[in-house]
Design a protein around this motif. Structure first.
Motif, mmCIF file in Angstrom:
data_model
loop_
_atom_site.group_PDB
_atom_site.id
_atom_site.type_symbol
_atom_site.label_atom_id
_atom_site.label_comp_id
_atom_site.label_asym_id
_atom_site.label_seq_id
_atom_site.Cartn_x
_atom_site.Cartn_y
_atom_site.Cartn_z
ATOM 1 N N HIS A 150 9.579 -5.999 41.533
ATOM 2 C CA HIS A 150 8.358 -5.493 42.168
ATOM 3 C C HIS A 150 7.248 -5.151 41.188
ATOM 4 O O HIS A 150 7.490 -4.529 40.151
ATOM 5 C CB HIS A 150 8.702 -4.269 43.025
ATOM 6 C CG HIS A 150 9.619 -4.634 44.151
ATOM 7 N ND1 HIS A 150 10.837 -4.040 44.340
ATOM 8 C CD2 HIS A 150 9.488 -5.577 45.116
ATOM 9 C CE1 HIS A 150 11.421 -4.602 45.391
ATOM 10 N NE2 HIS A 150 10.629 -5.541 45.875
ATOM 11 N N ASP A 177 9.821 -5.529 52.308
ATOM 12 C CA ASP A 177 10.655 -4.563 51.606
ATOM 13 C C ASP A 177 10.811 -3.311 52.466
ATOM 14 O O ASP A 177 10.063 -3.096 53.421
ATOM 15 C CB ASP A 177 10.002 -4.187 50.264
ATOM 16 C CG ASP A 177 9.933 -5.371 49.327
ATOM 17 O OD1 ASP A 177 10.993 -5.769 48.810
ATOM 18 O OD2 ASP A 177 8.827 -5.911 49.124
ATOM 19 N N HIS A 219 6.542 -9.510 43.015
ATOM 20 C CA HIS A 219 5.620 -9.239 44.124
ATOM 21 C C HIS A 219 5.448 -7.737 44.315
ATOM 22 O O HIS A 219 6.265 -6.945 43.845
ATOM 23 C CB HIS A 219 6.165 -9.866 45.415
ATOM 24 C CG HIS A 219 7.539 -9.387 45.781
ATOM 25 N ND1 HIS A 219 8.682 -9.919 45.230
ATOM 26 C CD2 HIS A 219 7.954 -8.400 46.620
ATOM 27 C CE1 HIS A 219 9.743 -9.295 45.724
ATOM 28 N NE2 HIS A 219 9.333 -8.356 46.559
#
Ligand SMILES: [Zn+2]
Ligand SMILES: [Zn+2]
Length: 259
Positions: free
Chosen positions: A113, A201, A32
């Motif tokens: 990520h 995050d 993501h």
């Protein structure tokens, strides 16, 4: 002993059920974009020519319906080779040649990520009578953009019922089998995005410059399968490749093959 084996049978059948269920989970390994709040806005660089813009516009507004992310179409920075730019996505089209693929989407990841992405539409095939249709163009554009958020396919068989999502591969994307055509995302795609992006995050990879050890691929155009690393799955219609640069740095390539 009897109890144990009964327990094992239950566990094994549960495992089988979860792996055979096509649409239960279609995140791509949980990868993501890192961000500190939702919804985040991902820039889609428009490098398109030849009438492709309306397809990107619809895909952008379709995916922006998601509660966790927005997309905005901005001027392209990819140039002729569709070079990736950190923190955003480049969307390109060109006659890439008779290489077998209709479209590819590539995501660069670091750890879990996504740091940047590109997608390419191959006009060598999209200029033929088979694929030069609004339905084919919309399905492939919508699906490739979906991969750039970390979504996988909901279904990869080409000759079964259309599920009403562009994340379901089909040999006839405009056909409605009762759940809608395969030109747009469906409710399950939005649910999956909410799952992928549930956890925030402490930093962001969106709109950020991220120095990665994968710069070496900048010299390559990424158009040939030989540059994509190992094939993770491939049913002859759709495929995913992984190129591993070590230290958690990878490029995933999602491919739509021609029929
Ligand atoms: Zn994260
Ligand atoms: Zn795909």
């Amino acid at each position: 002993m009897k109890k144990l084996s009964a327990f094992l049978i239950v566990v094994l059948s549960l495992m089988f059920l979860s792996s055979s269920s096509v649409s239960a989970d279609h995140s791509w390994g949980g990868y993501h974009w890192a961000r500190t709040s939702n919804p985040f806005t991902l820039k889609l660089g428009n490098n398109l020519t030849g009438g492709w813009v309306p397809y990107l516009s619809l895909a952008s507004s379709d995916w922006t319906t998601s509660s966790v992310l927005d997309t905005t179409i901005v001027s392209g920075m990819g140039g002729k080779s569709c070079k990736a730019t950190s923190g955003r996505v480049e969307v390109c089209n060109r006659k890439y040649g008779n290489n077998g693929w209709l479209g590819i989407a590539q995501i660069w990841v670091n750890g879990s990520h996504i740091t940047q992405g590109i997608t390419k539409m191959n006009d060598t095939y999209f200029s033929t009578s088979t694929y030069n249709t609004p339905a084919w163009k919309q399905m492939v554009m919508c699906q490739e953009v979906g991969h750039l958020f970390g979504l996988d396919h909901q279904d990869e068989a080409f000759d079964n019922t259309n599920m009403g999502t562009c994340m379901d591969y089909s040999n006839n994307p405009s056909r409605d089998d009762g759940m809608g055509d395969n030109l747009n995302p469906n409710a399950h795609d939005y649910e999956q995005l909410e799952t992928i992006y549930a956890q925030l995050d402490s930093f962001s990879t969106v709109n950020q410059t991220f120095a990665q050890t994968m710069r070496q691929v900048a010299s390559e155009n990424g158009e040939n399968a030989s540059e994509w690393g190992r094939s993770i799955k491939d049913n002859g219609k759709v495929a995913v490749y992984e190129r591993d640069f070590g230290f958690g740095n990878k490029i995933f390539t999602f491919v739509v093959w021609t029929q």
